[in-house]
Design a protein around this motif. Structure first.
Motif: not given
Length: 299
Positions: A87-95, A223-232, A260-269
């Protein structure tokens, strides 16, 4: 992409069974997450961490939903904070924190989008419920909950359900599913790219199709990115590692294509566990992927 970014940490380790993931936000900050984005020209505010009850204070329950009260409490606060950021006009990046925090993140983001798309990078489906979960760990239920499937106290976080629709979701990198999750995927027709598809099609094709899928009729993409998606080998500091995952370069390519697609509006790692890591390697990988997501290029 929004040039204003708000970082919010959620040191949650109540949604899973191994200690240490509560230190994930600190590890990613130590790996210079804020500074990395600032160098790319973003205006970044670090809003600190949401308070999380200690695991010693958790309540017991008989629902095969471990720490249900605490997970609900934290995710309700998270949903409200994320909503305020948007609502404040910012991109939420959640850790994170464990992946149960996606319940609150998506609940907060989806208040502002009529049809939110979701790209879910994970070795697991996170599509269990209390009835199907072998462990009772809520981090394995977060996507199901966001789809409106599961215990009403979880699905009702944020005051509405469902937050997202199956046709607007893509899962990438899956290589371990429980039987109940397999059944649900078939039942609701969820788009899933297992490691078989990644290997067979190649990451470029997978991302082209995924981007096309989550942008059909949607007005935002999380974007919801779980680091276990990568190989150990590339991300050893996670609580539930599964061999045969996405490589470091495949993951970067995915982030670069999203930029490049410029589609992500929020993300968490999420799911960075420094106790199980080597010299903060996994947190550094997470921050490097953030760089690619936010447009960092070699040339």
């Amino acid at each position: 992409m929004n040039r204003k970014v708000s970082i919010l940490g959620v040191p949650m380790d109540l949604g899973q069974g191994r200690r240490g993931v509560d230190m994930g936000p600190s590890a990613m900050r130590y790996a210079n997450a804020k500074e990395r984005l600032e160098k790319l020209g973003f205006e970044v505010k670090d809003l600190g961490d949401i308070p999380v009850p200690s695991i010693e204070e958790r309540t017991s329950n008989e629902l095969n939903l471990k720490c249900l009260d605490e997970v609900v409490e934290v995710n309700q606060v998270l949903a409200d904070r994320v909503s305020e950021i948007v609502a404040g006009g910012s991109f939420p990046l959640i850790l994170g924190g464990d992946h149960s925090i996606a319940i609150g993140t998506i609940a907060g983001v989806a208040r502002h989008y009529k049809r939110l798309g979701v790209i879910w990078f994970d070795a697991h489906g996170d599509l269990n419920t209390g009835e199907t979960s072998p462990s009772g760990n809520i981090h394995g239920m977060s996507l199901a909950v966001s789809l409106g499937i599961g215990h009403e106290r979880l699905t009702g976080i944020g005051g509405y359900a469902p937050k997202i629709k199956p046709e607007n979701v893509v899962i990438i990198g899956v290589r371990e599913l429980d039987e109940g999750e397999k059944h649900l995927i078939r039942e609701i027709g969820l788009k899933v790219y297992t490691m078989h598809e990644v290997n067979r099609l190649g990451m470029t094709k997978v991302m082209e199709e995924a981007i096309s899928h989550v942008t059909q009729g949607t007005d935002g993409v999380h974007l919801s990115l779980d680091l276990d998606g990568l190989d150990p080998h590339d991300a050893p500091g996670v609580g539930t590692p599964v061999i045969g995952g996405l490589t470091y370069r495949e993951s970067h390519l995915a982030m670069e294509m999203l930029a490049e697609a410029d589609i992500i509006t929020s993300a968490e790692f999420v799911e960075v566990n420094p106790i199980l890591d080597h010299s903060n390697k996994t947190a550094k990988v997470a921050v490097a992927l953030m760089g690619s997501l936010f447009g960092e290029k070699l040339l």
